[in-house]
Design a protein around this motif. Structure first.
Motif, PDB file in Angstrom:
ATOM      1  N   TYR A  33      -1.297 -11.245  13.420  1.00 29.36           N
ATOM      2  CA  TYR A  33      -0.250 -10.342  12.931  1.00 29.36           C
ATOM      3  C   TYR A  33       0.298  -9.553  14.121  1.00 29.36           C
ATOM      4  O   TYR A  33      -0.452  -9.153  15.010  1.00 29.36           O
ATOM      5  CB  TYR A  33      -0.824  -9.355  11.916  1.00 29.36           C
ATOM      6  N   TYR A  35       2.521  -6.084  15.043  1.00 32.18           N
ATOM      7  CA  TYR A  35       3.043  -4.806  14.563  1.00 32.18           C
ATOM      8  C   TYR A  35       3.754  -4.113  15.724  1.00 32.18           C
ATOM      9  O   TYR A  35       3.416  -4.318  16.894  1.00 32.18           O
ATOM     10  CB  TYR A  35       1.900  -3.908  14.077  1.00 32.18           C
ATOM     11  N   LEU A  43       3.342   2.626  12.700  1.00 29.02           N
ATOM     12  CA  LEU A  43       3.254   1.179  12.916  1.00 29.02           C
ATOM     13  C   LEU A  43       3.955   0.430  11.793  1.00 29.02           C
ATOM     14  O   LEU A  43       3.759   0.730  10.614  1.00 29.02           O
ATOM     15  CB  LEU A  43       1.792   0.741  12.948  1.00 29.02           C
ATOM     16  N   PHE A  45       4.838  -3.497  10.275  1.00 29.04           N
ATOM     17  CA  PHE A  45       4.549  -4.936  10.279  1.00 29.04           C
ATOM     18  C   PHE A  45       5.770  -5.718  10.747  1.00 29.04           C
ATOM     19  O   PHE A  45       6.907  -5.400  10.370  1.00 29.04           O
ATOM     20  CB  PHE A  45       4.163  -5.367   8.866  1.00 29.04           C
ATOM     21  N   TYR A  48       3.487 -12.414  10.412  1.00 36.82           N
ATOM     22  CA  TYR A  48       2.139 -12.932  10.156  1.00 36.82           C
ATOM     23  C   TYR A  48       2.180 -14.436  10.401  1.00 36.82           C
ATOM     24  O   TYR A  48       3.015 -15.140   9.844  1.00 36.82           O
ATOM     25  CB  TYR A  48       1.747 -12.592   8.723  1.00 36.82           C
ATOM     26  N   SER A  95      -7.445 -11.820  11.953  1.00 37.11           N
ATOM     27  CA  SER A  95      -8.450 -11.846  10.902  1.00 37.11           C
ATOM     28  C   SER A  95      -8.935 -13.287  10.763  1.00 37.11           C
ATOM     29  O   SER A  95      -8.219 -14.231  11.129  1.00 37.11           O
ATOM     30  CB  SER A  95      -7.882 -11.341   9.570  1.00 37.11           C
ATOM     31  N   THR A 101     -12.688  -9.599   3.002  1.00 44.81           N
ATOM     32  CA  THR A 101     -12.472  -8.156   3.034  1.00 44.81           C
ATOM     33  C   THR A 101     -11.028  -7.796   3.355  1.00 44.81           C
ATOM     34  O   THR A 101     -10.598  -6.708   3.032  1.00 44.81           O
ATOM     35  CB  THR A 101     -13.375  -7.497   4.088  1.00 44.81           C
ATOM     36  N   GLY A 102     -10.298  -8.695   3.981  1.00 43.63           N
ATOM     37  CA  GLY A 102      -8.936  -8.370   4.388  1.00 43.63           C
ATOM     38  C   GLY A 102      -8.880  -7.433   5.566  1.00 43.63           C
ATOM     39  O   GLY A 102      -7.844  -6.823   5.829  1.00 43.63           O
ATOM     40  N   GLU A 103      -9.989  -7.298   6.300  1.00 41.81           N
ATOM     41  CA  GLU A 103     -10.022  -6.372   7.426  1.00 41.81           C
ATOM     42  C   GLU A 103      -9.325  -6.968   8.630  1.00 41.81           C
ATOM     43  O   GLU A 103      -9.493  -8.148   8.947  1.00 41.81           O
ATOM     44  CB  GLU A 103     -11.469  -6.034   7.793  1.00 41.81           C
ATOM     45  N   LEU A 104      -8.527  -6.141   9.300  1.00 41.28           N
ATOM     46  CA  LEU A 104      -7.830  -6.556  10.504  1.00 41.28           C
ATOM     47  C   LEU A 104      -8.475  -5.919  11.723  1.00 41.28           C
ATOM     48  O   LEU A 104      -8.957  -4.786  11.666  1.00 41.28           O
ATOM     49  CB  LEU A 104      -6.358  -6.125  10.478  1.00 41.28           C
TER      50      LEU A 104
ATOM     51  N   TYR B  31      -5.020  -3.899  -2.378  1.00 37.09           N
ATOM     52  CA  TYR B  31      -6.175  -4.775  -2.196  1.00 37.09           C
ATOM     53  C   TYR B  31      -7.297  -4.016  -1.504  1.00 37.09           C
ATOM     54  O   TYR B  31      -8.466  -4.126  -1.849  1.00 37.09           O
ATOM     55  CB  TYR B  31      -5.758  -5.997  -1.376  1.00 37.09           C
ATOM     56  N   ASN B  32      -6.926  -3.259  -0.490  1.00 33.92           N
ATOM     57  CA  ASN B  32      -7.875  -2.368   0.178  1.00 33.92           C
ATOM     58  C   ASN B  32      -7.121  -1.295   0.940  1.00 33.92           C
ATOM     59  O   ASN B  32      -5.884  -1.331   1.030  1.00 33.92           O
ATOM     60  CB  ASN B  32      -8.815  -3.136   1.114  1.00 33.92           C
ATOM     61  N   GLN B  34      -7.511   0.953   4.664  1.00 36.50           N
ATOM     62  CA  GLN B  34      -8.266   0.992   5.905  1.00 36.50           C
ATOM     63  C   GLN B  34      -7.894   2.252   6.689  1.00 36.50           C
ATOM     64  O   GLN B  34      -6.709   2.608   6.773  1.00 36.50           O
ATOM     65  CB  GLN B  34      -7.943  -0.274   6.741  1.00 36.50           C
ATOM     66  N   LEU B  49     -13.187   0.703   5.859  1.00 37.62           N
ATOM     67  CA  LEU B  49     -12.346  -0.081   4.965  1.00 37.62           C
ATOM     68  C   LEU B  49     -12.908   0.054   3.554  1.00 37.62           C
ATOM     69  O   LEU B  49     -14.106  -0.149   3.348  1.00 37.62           O
ATOM     70  CB  LEU B  49     -12.322  -1.551   5.394  1.00 37.62           C
ATOM     71  N   GLN B  51     -12.521  -1.314  -0.281  1.00 42.06           N
ATOM     72  CA  GLN B  51     -11.942  -2.309  -1.176  1.00 42.06           C
ATOM     73  C   GLN B  51     -11.440  -1.619  -2.444  1.00 42.06           C
ATOM     74  O   GLN B  51     -11.896  -0.529  -2.794  1.00 42.06           O
ATOM     75  CB  GLN B  51     -12.975  -3.370  -1.533  1.00 42.06           C
ATOM     76  N   ASN B  93      -3.281  -2.096   2.136  1.00 46.33           N
ATOM     77  CA  ASN B  93      -3.073  -3.541   2.103  1.00 46.33           C
ATOM     78  C   ASN B  93      -2.807  -3.925   0.651  1.00 46.33           C
ATOM     79  O   ASN B  93      -3.683  -3.805  -0.194  1.00 46.33           O
ATOM     80  CB  ASN B  93      -4.322  -4.253   2.624  1.00 46.33           C
ATOM     81  N   ASN B  96      -4.139  -9.674   0.079  1.00 46.51           N
ATOM     82  CA  ASN B  96      -5.078 -10.088   1.114  1.00 46.51           C
ATOM     83  C   ASN B  96      -4.370 -10.940   2.158  1.00 46.51           C
ATOM     84  O   ASN B  96      -4.694 -12.105   2.371  1.00 46.51           O
ATOM     85  CB  ASN B  96      -6.233 -10.882   0.489  1.00 46.51           C
ATOM     86  N   THR B  97      -3.338 -10.316   2.791  1.00 47.21           N
ATOM     87  CA  THR B  97      -2.577 -11.049   3.798  1.00 47.21           C
ATOM     88  C   THR B  97      -2.563 -10.350   5.136  1.00 47.21           C
ATOM     89  O   THR B  97      -2.022 -10.871   6.087  1.00 47.21           O
ATOM     90  CB  THR B  97      -1.106 -11.214   3.354  1.00 47.21           C
ATOM     91  N   GLY B  98      -3.128  -9.161   5.215  1.00 46.23           N
ATOM     92  CA  GLY B  98      -3.092  -8.418   6.471  1.00 46.23           C
ATOM     93  C   GLY B  98      -1.789  -7.713   6.721  1.00 46.23           C
ATOM     94  O   GLY B  98      -1.557  -7.183   7.806  1.00 46.23           O
ATOM     95  N   LYS B  99      -0.913  -7.687   5.756  1.00 45.24           N
ATOM     96  CA  LYS B  99       0.351  -6.987   5.896  1.00 45.24           C
ATOM     97  C   LYS B  99       0.119  -5.543   5.467  1.00 45.24           C
ATOM     98  O   LYS B  99       0.216  -5.201   4.289  1.00 45.24           O
ATOM     99  CB  LYS B  99       1.425  -7.638   5.030  1.00 45.24           C
ATOM    100  N   LEU B 100      -0.223  -4.708   6.447  1.00 44.88           N
ATOM    101  CA  LEU B 100      -0.586  -3.329   6.179  1.00 44.88           C
ATOM    102  C   LEU B 100       0.630  -2.425   6.193  1.00 44.88           C
ATOM    103  O   LEU B 100       1.555  -2.608   7.003  1.00 44.88           O
ATOM    104  CB  LEU B 100      -1.590  -2.837   7.221  1.00 44.88           C
ATOM    105  N   PHE B 102       1.390   1.370   6.969  1.00 45.15           N
ATOM    106  CA  PHE B 102       0.748   2.489   7.636  1.00 45.15           C
ATOM    107  C   PHE B 102       1.395   3.813   7.282  1.00 45.15           C
ATOM    108  O   PHE B 102       2.621   3.901   7.074  1.00 45.15           O
ATOM    109  CB  PHE B 102       0.825   2.320   9.162  1.00 45.15           C
ATOM    110  N   GLY B 103       0.566   4.863   7.254  1.00 39.94           N
ATOM    111  CA  GLY B 103       1.092   6.211   7.245  1.00 39.94           C
ATOM    112  C   GLY B 103       1.482   6.626   8.650  1.00 39.94           C
ATOM    113  O   GLY B 103       1.233   5.891   9.618  1.00 39.94           O
TER     114      GLY B 103
END
Lengths: 115, 112
Positions: A33, A35, A43, A45, A48, A95, A101-104, B31-32, B34, B49, B51, B93, B96-100, B102-103
């Protein structure tokens, strides 16, 4: 196990030149990804990618910007004919495939300055 | 469209104080969520993180909570230290694609 590697860390370009930013994901990660963090902004996006595929480019500017993640080698974010407004920090994250978990995991960023 | 807001934008506290950073999001279908830390000129370090099925996560002096119904998350930092000085970012998120999303972040300064 090295983290997400980005280079160059700092890049200076004159208006009209091209900028190429590289990102090597963490070992075993196949999702990348990009950003962008503009001065005084959060930040955002951009794109992807999975190997050889662009999955979501909804955040990419329509012109001058492109991204790829070839079968071999790092992911590259390319900015053609840069303008001063492109000055920003560009972050890459990765990832693993089928992440539960979807953690980046983010790299240190590439800071582009356009003169 | 998901929007994430962080309040306050900046915070200065004396060393040793317990503090809470706030994050709100407009779409509860996440989805979650972080939390990250960003030092000046550096990248993002993942802190916690949570969930969507979880209420909170803890790591050391950090505790993050999630309340989807109210669209809020908080990051609690116990016994703050000067080394905690940084910008703290929360990111939602929505899939579950990683497209976050952000604040804008809260910039924390802990004074010795």
């Amino acid at each position: 196990n090295a983290g997400v590697m980005q280079n160059p860390r700092h890049l200076v370009r004159r208006r009209g030149q091209e900028a190429r930013l590289r990102c090597s994901p963490m070992k075993g990660h196949s999702h990348v990804y990009w950003y962008r963090q503009l001065p005084e902004e959060g930040l955002k996006f951009m794109v992807y990618l999975q190997k050889e595929n662009i999955i979501d480019e909804s955040g990419m500017p329509k012109e001058r910007f492109s991204a790829e993640f070839p079968k071999e080698g790092p992911s590259i974010l390319r900015i053609q004919q840069v303008v001063r407004g492109d000055s920003a920090a560009y972050f890459c994250a990765s990832s693993p495939p089928s992440s539960s978990t979807g953690e980046l995991f983010f790299g240190e960023g590439s800071r582009l300055t356009v003169l | 469209k998901q929007e994430v807001t962080q309040i306050p934008a900046a915070l200065s506290v004396p060393e040793g104080e317990n503090l809470v950073l706030n994050c709100s999001f407009t779409d509860s279908a996440i989805y979650n969520l972080q939390w990250f830390r960003q030092d000046p000129g550096k990248g993002l370090t993942s802190l916690l993180l949570i969930q969507s099925s979880q209420r909170e996560q803890t790591s050391g002096r950090l505790n993050a909570s999630l309340d989807k119904s109210s669209g809020r998350s908080t990051l609690y930092i116990a016994a703050s230290q000067p080394g905690d000085s940084a910008t703290y970012l929360c990111a939602a998120n929505t899939g579950n694609t990683g497209k976050l999303i952000f604040g804008q972040g809260t910039t924390l300064q802990v004074k010795p």
